[in-house]
Design a protein around this motif. Sequence first.
Motif, PDB file in Angstrom:
ATOM      1  N   PRO A 578       0.642  -1.381  -0.050  1.00  0.00           N
ATOM      2  CA  PRO A 578       0.040   0.009   0.038  1.00  0.00           C
ATOM      3  C   PRO A 578       0.867   1.397   0.015  1.00  0.00           C
ATOM      4  O   PRO A 578       0.489   2.085  -0.510  1.00  0.00           O
ATOM      5  N   THR A 579       1.977   1.333   0.706  1.00  0.00           N
ATOM      6  CA  THR A 579       2.671   2.383   0.673  1.00  0.00           C
ATOM      7  C   THR A 579       3.381   2.797  -0.714  1.00  0.00           C
ATOM      8  O   THR A 579       3.201   4.073  -1.005  1.00  0.00           O
ATOM      9  N   VAL A 580       3.782   1.887  -1.487  1.00  0.00           N
ATOM     10  CA  VAL A 580       4.166   2.271  -2.819  1.00  0.00           C
ATOM     11  C   VAL A 580       2.870   2.579  -3.625  1.00  0.00           C
ATOM     12  O   VAL A 580       3.112   3.589  -4.447  1.00  0.00           O
ATOM     13  N   VAL A 581       1.853   2.210  -3.501  1.00  0.00           N
ATOM     14  CA  VAL A 581       0.598   2.565  -4.131  1.00  0.00           C
ATOM     15  C   VAL A 581       0.519   4.040  -4.051  1.00  0.00           C
ATOM     16  O   VAL A 581       0.109   4.682  -4.960  1.00  0.00           O
ATOM     17  N   LEU A 582       0.425   4.413  -2.779  1.00  0.00           N
ATOM     18  CA  LEU A 582      -0.146   5.698  -2.351  1.00  0.00           C
ATOM     19  C   LEU A 582       0.895   6.640  -2.939  1.00  0.00           C
ATOM     20  O   LEU A 582       0.603   7.676  -3.567  1.00  0.00           O
ATOM     21  N   ASP A 583       2.335   6.480  -3.030  1.00  0.00           N
ATOM     22  CA  ASP A 583       3.353   7.229  -3.462  1.00  0.00           C
ATOM     23  C   ASP A 583       3.153   7.184  -5.046  1.00  0.00           C
ATOM     24  O   ASP A 583       3.312   8.236  -5.636  1.00  0.00           O
ATOM     25  N   ILE A 584       2.724   6.297  -5.566  1.00  0.00           N
ATOM     26  CA  ILE A 584       2.476   6.278  -7.113  1.00  0.00           C
ATOM     27  C   ILE A 584       1.430   7.146  -7.033  1.00  0.00           C
ATOM     28  O   ILE A 584       1.433   7.989  -8.245  1.00  0.00           O
ATOM     29  N   LEU A 585       0.559   7.157  -6.489  1.00  0.00           N
ATOM     30  CA  LEU A 585      -0.788   8.036  -6.698  1.00  0.00           C
ATOM     31  C   LEU A 585      -0.403   9.314  -6.479  1.00  0.00           C
ATOM     32  O   LEU A 585      -1.068  10.364  -7.413  1.00  0.00           O
ATOM     33  N   HIS A 586       0.241   9.665  -5.629  1.00  0.00           N
ATOM     34  CA  HIS A 586       0.970  11.280  -5.323  1.00  0.00           C
ATOM     35  C   HIS A 586       1.541  11.689  -6.433  1.00  0.00           C
ATOM     36  O   HIS A 586       1.420  12.826  -6.952  1.00  0.00           O
ATOM     37  N   ILE A 587       2.477  10.837  -7.093  1.00  0.00           N
ATOM     38  CA  ILE A 587       3.220  11.148  -8.196  1.00  0.00           C
ATOM     39  C   ILE A 587       2.312  11.439  -9.272  1.00  0.00           C
ATOM     40  O   ILE A 587       2.546  12.633 -10.028  1.00  0.00           O
ATOM     41  N   LEU A 588       1.458  10.485  -9.650  1.00  0.00           N
ATOM     42  CA  LEU A 588       0.564  10.988 -10.883  1.00  0.00           C
ATOM     43  C   LEU A 588      -0.148  12.021 -10.552  1.00  0.00           C
ATOM     44  O   LEU A 588      -0.632  12.823 -11.604  1.00  0.00           O
ATOM     45  N   THR A 589      -0.791  12.483  -9.223  1.00  0.00           N
ATOM     46  CA  THR A 589      -1.451  13.467  -8.944  1.00  0.00           C
ATOM     47  C   THR A 589      -0.574  14.763  -9.329  1.00  0.00           C
ATOM     48  O   THR A 589      -1.263  15.959  -9.790  1.00  0.00           O
ATOM     49  N   HIS A 590       0.507  14.862  -8.789  1.00  0.00           N
ATOM     50  CA  HIS A 590       1.589  15.982  -9.377  1.00  0.00           C
ATOM     51  C   HIS A 590       1.685  16.310 -10.753  1.00  0.00           C
ATOM     52  O   HIS A 590       1.846  17.349 -11.328  1.00  0.00           O
TER      53      HIS A 590
END
Length: 1435
Positions: A578-590
């Motif tokens: 889950p931590t990596v998934v959330l990081d990827i979603l934050h990157i895509l949002t940026h």
Amino acid sequence: MLSRPKPGESEADLLRFQNQFLAARASPAVKIVKKADKRKGKEGSTDDERPPLQDSKDVVMLDDFPDTLPALTPAPPKKSKIKSANVHFEDEDPEERLDSHDRHITAVFSKIIERDTSAVAVTMPVPTGEPFPRTFHRSEIKSEVQLGSGRRSIFAQKMAAKKAAEKAATAPSAAECLEVRSAAPDALDPVGSAGEAPLPSSRGDKDDDFLTSQRPCLITGEGLGSQKSEQEAQAIHKENLEKLRSMSEEEILQEQARLLAQLDPSLVAFLKSQRGNNEGQKKELKMELNRPEEFVESLPVAQHGIRSSPSVQESGLEEHVREEENMKVEITDDDLPVKPRKEWIHMDNVEFEKLEWMKDLPSPRQKKTKKGMQARFSLKGELIPADADLPTHLGLHHHGEEAERAGYSLQELFHLSRSQVTQQRTLALQVLGRIVQRARAGEFASSLKGSVLRLLLDAGFLFLLRFSLDDAVENVMAASVGALRALLVSLDDEKYLDWTFSWYQGMATFPFVPNNEEEEEEEEEEELNGTEKCQNKKLKDENKPDPDVARYDVVKGLLKTRIQHRLRYILEVVRPVPTVVLDILHILTHIARHSSEACSQLLDCPRLIETIVREFLPTQWDPKVAEPGFLLTSLHGVACASAMKFIRVLAAGGRNATARLLNKFEMKSRLSRFVAEEPLDVPLPREEATRLSTESFRLWAVAAGYGQACDLYSDLYPVLVRILQSLPELLNEKSPVVELSVQRAAAVVSLLTHVTQTAGYTAELQAKLSSNNSEDSEPIPPPPVAWSQVSGLQPFLETSLKKILQQLSQTETWQTLQPLTTTCVIFLGVYYSAYSQQPSVNPVDCLEELERLTSEVLQPLLSQPAIDSMWDLLRPCSALCNPLSCSVAPESVSSIASLSCTGGKPPLSLVGSKSPFPFLTALLFLINNITHIHKGLTSKYSSVLGFRGLKDYLHQSWQSGPPSVTPSSAWILRHEYHLQYFVLALARRMAGTCPDYTQHASLHHCVAMALLSRLLPGSEHLAHEVLLDLAFNPEFLPEGKAGGPEAADFSDILHLGTSAKLAQPGSAAAFVPKVTRGALLRESYQNLPSIRSCYLSHFVHLQPTLRRSQASYQGQNYLIQSMLLPEVKGPILPSDWPFFPLISLYNKVTNAETRGAILNSLPLDLINTVTWNLQWVLLLETWRCKILQSIPTAAKLARLMCVFLTGSDLFLEAPIHRYTAALLSVYCQPKVLDSLNLDAPLPGLASFHDLYISLLEQFEGVSFGDPLFGVFVLLPLQRRFSVHLRLSVFGEHTNILRALGVPLQQFPVPLERYTSPPEDNLNLLRLYFRTLVTGALRHTWCPVLYVVAVAHVNSFIFSQENTSQETDAARKSMLRKTWLLVDENLKKHLLYYRLVNAESPLGFDLYEQLPPIRLKYLQIVTQKEITENAPSLDS
């Protein structure tokens, strides 16, 4: 397209196919690649491919030796395809080729020095009867010799026995060794035995040691070149020793002092160093001999004998040191953590130099220098102090450089990140990510020199992470994702963007595009429109390499590497934690916040959006997730608020993206699913469920902002009403998620606001659709929501607002509920604005409703003390009054856009928790809409402009310079400008209705003028409204009615504040009547409507962006294309916009002349346009002079010069001439002239020198000797400005000196600014003198420059200061020539000049007779001239 061969076709058919293929010149589908032979090195290095050597000389060819050093960057070096193919010519000498390429070998050869063999005995080989030398065989060695302990091969034993036998033959016997050891123990240890006593340390011991030494320490005799050189040196040494023994200690000291005084200090230092080296070698050998006896016994027998026999002889000391120079003992047997034993295998010979790493590290010490030390970081990313002494078990000492210091440098972490060991790569990336996270938080700003992020990016950190993302190991991928998220994303930035989402116009944000990309010269694109420029820029970015793009824009560089495809693969296939998934979603949002183009690329990525919607926004999932203590091991298949936020930010990129998300990716069904259910009923943790619901409403609000997804409103109307009914319950809620609940409620009200806006235009669109003609463009269909469906929302929200406003005095409750209050007030403003435009609504009912709202809600609100304190907080929280509150973070890099919110904003800031800006902006928005609909209520709100806090804030804000426009300041300033605009809009309505408003008019006009030059892209509608109703409104210029023109005339008469002559230059025209400045101001004030029309017509190029901005501010949702504002590169209007019509005309003429065309057709109203422009500038310079203080005086003069450069005789027109002269008198005041700086770079001007040359050429052509034009030519010739300007007049454009006839009485600049200090440029002085002597410069033609030239030449010829020979000769020659002048008037002026006097007809005073000093100097110089020329005169 050629067909493939078919069965049954012959070879002739194949040949025909081949000919057709060759004739078509098509590229083959298969390419033959000859792979290199691994045994023969790289491709192309085989022997067959080498060119044949033409000469018989030997040539060395190094096959596997690289030509260049291996690259040290993390990426593997690129292989050149050209280096393998060496070009050789037939007549090339291989030896020359070897010399030219093998420089490294020739360098080695050149340093070989032949040994001196003159004293070496030559031995002839022993003659044998055998034809070849006899070979050695190991069977000849005695096998009974036992060597050492442990198992050895037979060959090793034989070879060791041979070496032992050879050394035993040359070494003394054991008896001799024992005899020497017992008889002369004081050779190395005079105090006691070798194994007991320490080394001698006293001076006496050193002297005894020297006197008993058997060999000289410095002289070896090698340079004598004879066989007896050593004997000679030994004899000299003995003679020296005998002489020293015969001398007393005092005699030795005296002789030593005498030698030290005579010898060179460097030679003495060299001799001492040699002595010290020899003593150090002796001490090392003694330490080696003084080891414990049990260690000596553990050595091999033969080695024991070798070490013990010759080492005790003083005569063989240096020879032994040379043999053992590599065996430097730095640790002993006692220092080892484990004592070696002789029964251990292969431990019979202890190699101490290989065990140095086992000894304890020295304690770190702080360098006592001002130079910085290399930064080292812990595994947590913390900076370790240079003097920190940390234990080694922490794992921070595994590095070779600075081994005693704990921690790892960035270079070492980079090196570790490319390791072949997975754990090392993962650890390095994790540590680098933590370092970046702490650097962005500003932890290293005060400790490190420079920027860590900038250093990392310059070193290739971005592409290191991109390479690591492609790693096959999941841990490495996870670490690189975490580091990339730390580099790109600031969670605090996202927090404040979510906080401002419900503010007025808070849904629209600036794109995260860095605003410092290199401005390339685009000469070919000057004629292109915006779309073509955008396409060309896109093509250029596609052709650039990825690193070049990433250097200026990291997100764009990552998109060029197709990072979205890799992230999709990780989410879909790898399925990380889950931590990596959330990081990827934050990157895509940026990335989605970057631009609309980035949103399109994310939407077009195959299966990216489908994967996110399917995996992280499912409609149902395992309810165990909501159980307390449940460990979530995978986020796949579970709804996630971050995924919904990413979809919402993606939808803000454009209405087409939103339509695709709602329809193609089935987000409508997801919205219905997450909106219909209360957060308490969602099987997720409470906070996550509330965030998910909030983001769902925000996504719906974004869609409703485009007029989309409104069909869900009727379906979910009961859900929305239930939420509105529960709003008052938030007043008493004390749960830990109350802030999240308030954010959710604010999102719901924002949604209803946009639905109401959309419904307000339904009737208008329906009418357009029914009356549409076939010739018109395609009509816009009305939205599926009518006004009757939203008219019932107002009572719910007004009731909730009343209850919340009752809590205004309770600070904590008010701060918690402020977001909801702000959105409720904005809703009422939007509701009544749309309500008044509905054809089905009775206007009288609307006005009565507004009166009721004013009397029941707003007037009691404005009378509360809490509101008064809010106005007082405007100044402390303002970004304009406190520029540091929106300054760039210390670790910000230009290639990554950031809002600099890391660490949070202080409470007293514009986006802080105590900021009054959001609520007061919403309140002013509501009041403006009310007063716009109901003009009679304007006087009810007159108290708003009277708040002392508001007046102090406005006064401070317009006088302080605005912060620089950066991504971190633009989004904050935009919200502050909204409040200022609504204050000014309210003031505009007050100006016509309230008689006592005049006291605020000047302040509000200054604020309006400052706001015009500050408004940012996206606010074009506000700028248009300020220009239309405020800037040129006579009501905001009370000086025009209250005696302003008369005051200007009175000031000119009394010379108030100025000592300059106010006489205006005349005109070359036939008759131009003189007019006072007051009359000009009065005329300008009366022409304000025409001036406004002039400026509005010149800003017509902003019309497309104005339409987009109007659609946003007027709530025309069906016309809004994107929630992303235009890219910010600066304000909408330049700071010198009052000169814009003049600059526009000048550019039009210049561009036409540049293309070779002659512009004969200037605008018909050219005279009026220039006149109106000059009138407006004169009004501002007289009554609003502080407004134009941000424009340099030199820039103002440069723009006024455009009057003379536009058209041929435009400046001769009477109105233009009068207003230009009036402005010139303003700019020639002493304070203004002191601020004039022509040497500094000017905004909007490439070179002032080039502009001045154009002005000189124009003056030569069309000036007609006009005095006003002449003053503009003379202004830049002041002494303190660049000498090149004066050289251009007196060197290249001397023709203008005849027409530059500005009378001294009309010249507004003091002549002292031209004559002081004296000129020191010799070339210019010669030009002054030449123009005077030749008659090119005369007093009747150019009186001003005549005074200047006479003053400088007089000062120069009578100067007696020490100077260079050339200058001295020049001034004497000039003085002699002056003495011999035929023109008596010029001669008198040059010799008898005294001081500048503008009242004199000449412009200067003359001496009646020369002062004695000057007269004597003149006689000396001229008498010498007469003496030198006497013979020639007699002849």
